[in-house]
Scaffold this motif. Sequence first.
Motif, PDB file in Angstrom:
ATOM      1  N   THR A 175      -8.004   4.384  -7.270  1.00 19.40           N
ATOM      2  CA  THR A 175      -7.644   3.928  -5.926  1.00 19.40           C
ATOM      3  C   THR A 175      -8.044   2.476  -5.732  1.00 19.40           C
ATOM      4  O   THR A 175      -7.286   1.690  -5.143  1.00 19.40           O
ATOM      5  N   ARG A 229     -12.308   2.508   3.129  1.00 13.32           N
ATOM      6  CA  ARG A 229     -11.925   3.773   2.495  1.00 13.32           C
ATOM      7  C   ARG A 229     -13.169   4.601   2.133  1.00 13.32           C
ATOM      8  O   ARG A 229     -13.217   5.801   2.385  1.00 13.32           O
ATOM      9  N   LEU A 276      -0.728   4.675  -1.664  1.00  7.18           N
ATOM     10  CA  LEU A 276      -2.086   4.786  -1.140  1.00  7.18           C
ATOM     11  C   LEU A 276      -2.174   5.640   0.121  1.00  7.18           C
ATOM     12  O   LEU A 276      -3.262   6.062   0.495  1.00  7.18           O
ATOM     13  N   VAL A 301      -5.550  -0.627  -4.817  1.00  8.71           N
ATOM     14  CA  VAL A 301      -5.770  -1.529  -3.683  1.00  8.71           C
ATOM     15  C   VAL A 301      -5.731  -2.975  -4.157  1.00  8.71           C
ATOM     16  O   VAL A 301      -5.098  -3.836  -3.520  1.00  8.71           O
ATOM     17  N   PHE A 316       0.833  -1.204   0.000  1.00  7.58           N
ATOM     18  CA  PHE A 316       0.000   0.000   0.000  1.00  7.58           C
ATOM     19  C   PHE A 316       0.868   1.256   0.000  1.00  7.58           C
ATOM     20  O   PHE A 316       0.615   2.193  -0.749  1.00  7.58           O
TER      21      PHE A 316
END
Length: 143
Positions: free
Chosen positions: A80, A126, A68, A84, A63
């Motif tokens: 995003t 998130r 991120l 991930v 990450f």
Amino acid sequence: MLQTLVTLSRPVKITVMVGSDAISLLLGLWFSLSLRYGFWWYPTAIEQVLCLLVAVISGITAFASLGLYRWMIRYISIHTVALVLKALTISALLLATTIMFTRAEMPRSTPIIYVLVTSMLVISSRFWAQSYLRRALQKSRTP
């Protein structure tokens, strides 16, 4: 409570995100093994604990290396989500390698289930944080 989260400094917010991701990665692997076995799984050997640690450390490292933790939560997009998934794939490959080399008693399908379960946990956390912080910002702007 909302105002305190919004007013935290950037390093503190990143630390909260890393902690949240570590918990999500650990729970994701635990849930995936429990789903695979059909009952609540608990590690019984040191090799299994090592696999749990490798999943968390490799996930956080992936990450961070993919950036991120540099992005703000309010700017989450499909890009995003792709990052991930890419980071979780890297983590799953390292997990599969660890399972193979330590000869841990874990099914070979574990890394695949791990990616699916953990991606739901990380991505939903998130988006939850994004909506939570948006609500806090809207409340702070209304007179």
